[in-house]
Structures are given as C-alpha cells and as structure tokens.
Design a protein around this motif. Structure first.
Motif, short mmCIF file in Angstrom:
data_model
loop_
_atom_site.label_atom_id
_atom_site.label_comp_id
_atom_site.label_asym_id
_atom_site.label_seq_id
_atom_site.Cartn_x
_atom_site.Cartn_y
_atom_site.Cartn_z
N LEU A 73 -5.46 -5.32 10.14
CA LEU A 73 -5.99 -3.96 10.03
C LEU A 73 -6.08 -3.45 8.59
CD1 LEU A 73 -4.19 -2.22 13.03
CD2 LEU A 73 -6.61 -2.80 12.85
N LEU A 74 -5.37 -4.08 7.67
CA LEU A 74 -5.36 -3.59 6.29
C LEU A 74 -6.75 -3.56 5.64
CD1 LEU A 74 -2.00 -4.95 4.83
CD2 LEU A 74 -2.55 -2.66 5.67
N PRO A 75 -7.63 -4.54 5.86
CA PRO A 75 -8.98 -4.43 5.29
C PRO A 75 -9.74 -3.21 5.83
CG PRO A 75 -8.54 -6.70 5.90
CD PRO A 75 -7.40 -5.87 6.42
N VAL A 76 -9.48 -2.81 7.07
CA VAL A 76 -10.11 -1.61 7.63
C VAL A 76 -9.61 -0.38 6.88
CG1 VAL A 76 -10.37 -0.19 9.71
CG2 VAL A 76 -10.38 -2.70 9.88
N VAL A 77 -8.29 -0.33 6.63
CA VAL A 77 -7.70 0.78 5.87
C VAL A 77 -8.31 0.81 4.48
CG1 VAL A 77 -5.56 1.67 4.86
CG2 VAL A 77 -5.56 0.77 7.20
N ASP A 78 -8.45 -0.36 3.84
CA ASP A 78 -9.05 -0.43 2.50
C ASP A 78 -10.48 0.11 2.52
OD1 ASP A 78 -6.72 -1.66 1.60
OD2 ASP A 78 -7.55 -3.69 1.74
N SER A 79 -11.25 -0.25 3.53
CA SER A 79 -12.63 0.22 3.63
C SER A 79 -12.68 1.74 3.81
CB SER A 79 -13.34 -0.46 4.81
OG SER A 79 -13.44 -1.84 4.58
N PHE A 80 -11.80 2.27 4.62
CA PHE A 80 -11.72 3.73 4.77
C PHE A 80 -11.44 4.39 3.42
CE2 PHE A 80 -11.01 3.77 9.48
CZ PHE A 80 -11.83 4.84 9.78
N PRO A 126 7.33 -7.36 -10.22
CA PRO A 126 6.64 -8.55 -9.73
C PRO A 126 6.91 -8.84 -8.25
CG PRO A 126 8.45 -9.15 -11.19
CD PRO A 126 8.32 -7.67 -11.25
N HIS A 127 7.94 -8.22 -7.68
CA HIS A 127 8.22 -8.40 -6.25
C HIS A 127 7.32 -7.54 -5.38
CE1 HIS A 127 11.73 -10.77 -7.25
NE2 HIS A 127 12.14 -9.80 -8.04
N LEU A 128 6.74 -6.48 -5.98
CA LEU A 128 5.92 -5.55 -5.21
C LEU A 128 4.47 -5.46 -5.70
CD1 LEU A 128 8.45 -2.57 -4.97
CD2 LEU A 128 8.00 -4.33 -3.26
N HIS A 129 4.26 -5.80 -6.97
CA HIS A 129 2.95 -5.64 -7.59
C HIS A 129 2.40 -6.99 -8.05
CE1 HIS A 129 5.08 -1.72 -8.73
NE2 HIS A 129 4.24 -1.41 -7.76
N GLU A 130 1.09 -7.12 -7.97
CA GLU A 130 0.41 -8.29 -8.50
C GLU A 130 -0.49 -7.80 -9.63
OE1 GLU A 130 -2.85 -11.59 -7.06
OE2 GLU A 130 -1.44 -10.79 -5.58
N ALA A 131 -0.18 -8.22 -10.86
CA ALA A 131 -0.95 -7.77 -12.02
C ALA A 131 -2.25 -8.56 -12.08
CB ALA A 131 -0.15 -7.98 -13.30
N GLN A 150 -5.85 -2.25 -5.41
CA GLN A 150 -5.71 -2.38 -3.96
C GLN A 150 -4.27 -2.02 -3.61
OE1 GLN A 150 -5.68 -6.33 -2.03
NE2 GLN A 150 -7.34 -5.54 -0.74
N ARG A 151 -4.11 -1.13 -2.65
CA ARG A 151 -2.78 -0.67 -2.27
C ARG A 151 -1.98 -1.81 -1.62
NH1 ARG A 151 -2.98 4.76 0.27
NH2 ARG A 151 -2.86 5.33 -1.90
N GLY A 152 -0.71 -1.85 -1.93
CA GLY A 152 0.20 -2.81 -1.32
C GLY A 152 0.99 -2.14 -0.21
N ARG A 161 1.85 -7.11 1.72
CA ARG A 161 0.82 -7.40 0.72
C ARG A 161 1.21 -6.68 -0.56
NH1 ARG A 161 -5.14 -5.15 1.85
NH2 ARG A 161 -4.27 -3.24 1.02
N PRO A 162 1.24 -7.40 -1.69
CA PRO A 162 1.58 -6.72 -2.95
C PRO A 162 0.42 -5.83 -3.39
CG PRO A 162 0.98 -9.01 -3.37
CD PRO A 162 1.00 -8.83 -1.88
#
Length: 173
Positions: A73-80, A126-131, A150-152, A161-162
């Motif tokens: 469902l996360l890609p749907v949230v991203d699209s919203f 680095p455990h939560l974010h991807e640079a 992109q939200r993690g 997802r980071p």
C-alpha cells in the motif's frame, strides 16, 4: 499350649519375610510413581513450550503478513502525497475529497501500527534514512536532513522502508 506354639526363630523369620517383600514392593511402586510424575511434569512443560512457540510463530506470521500488506500500500500513499503536493494551490471539491480519502487511509494505517519516520530537519540516521544525495552547504548542520524525497515508515518497532533523503555536508575549510 506348648505343642501348638511355633518356635521363636520361625515366627520372627515369617514376620521379616512378610515385611520385606511389602517394603520392596512399596519402594518399587513409589519409584514408579516418582518416575511417572517426573515424566508428567516434563510432558506438561514440553506442551506449554510448544503452545507458546506456536502462539509466537502465529503472531510473527500475522506481523509478517501485515508488514507485507502495508508495503504493497505504500506506493498508493506515495501517489496520494505527490498528487496532493502538486495541486496544493487549487481549492476544489475534488481536491477536498482526495484529501479526505488520503486522511482515511493514513488513519487506517496508523491504527495498524504504521508510523512515519521523521526526516526533514532531523540528524541523519543510517538505520532510518537512506541518503540519496549529499549537499555541500553551510546553511544547515553537518549531516542534517535537508529534504525528504520519499517518506520512510516503521511498523511498530520494525523498519518497513527507510526515508530517502538529501543530507547536508559542511565543506571542510
């Protein structure tokens, strides 16, 4: 009557002969009982461990299935989020309806334990974010997250997802 009396030695041996087999039988039965009680206790412990293991495995499967479902469902949230970000200056009934649907989806995911990961303005983790980009700047602290691409998300304590982020890098003089 002296004729009918048994000699003392025979009488004592009869009593000893009767008591010893009873004592031996008693000790044997007691040992069997103790062995059976020990086996019962072990079987009860094994059963309890198996029940707990089964319950734990069932919970882990539920959490895995939930995480897998939310990931889809996360890609749907991203699209919203992209759609709402793009048309944020326009006010219409359509936009209000889309915002309402987005809020309902966010509320449902929140009830299931989904938590957005804070990013912008936070220290890079680095455990939560991807640079995805390092930006040379003195306008922000070194390793501060400048922007979120992109939200993690986390599901309870587990990273789903980071966050994909741009990070400040202070140039060395």
């Amino acid at each position: 009557d002296p004729e009918h009396e048994l000699p003392a030695s025979d009488d004592a041996s009869d009593v000893v002969g009767e008591v010893e087999p009873r004592d031996a039988e008693f000790l044997k039965l007691k040992a069997e009982r103790d062995t059976l009680l020990d086996r019962l206790a072990r079987l009860q412990a094994e059963f309890e461990n198996a029940r707990k293991r089964g319950s734990r495995e069932q919970q882990e499967f539920r959490e895995y299935a939930l995480a897998d479902t939310i990931k889809t469902l996360l890609p749907v949230v991203d699209s919203f989020e992209r759609a709402l970000h793009t048309g944020r200056d326009t006010k219409s009934e359509f936009r209000s309806g889309v915002e309402l649907i987005y809020k309902q989806l966010q509320g449902a995911l929140l009830k299931l334990g989904l938590q957005p990961i804070p990013a912008k303005g936070e220290q890079f983790d680095p455990h939560l974010h991807e640079a995805i980009e390092m930006v040379d700047t003195t306008d922000a602290a070194d390793h501060e997250v400048l922007d979120e691409m992109q939200r993690g998300y986390k599901l309870k304590d587990r990273l789903l997802r980071p966050a994909m982020v741009k990070v400040a890098r202070n140039p060395k003089h």
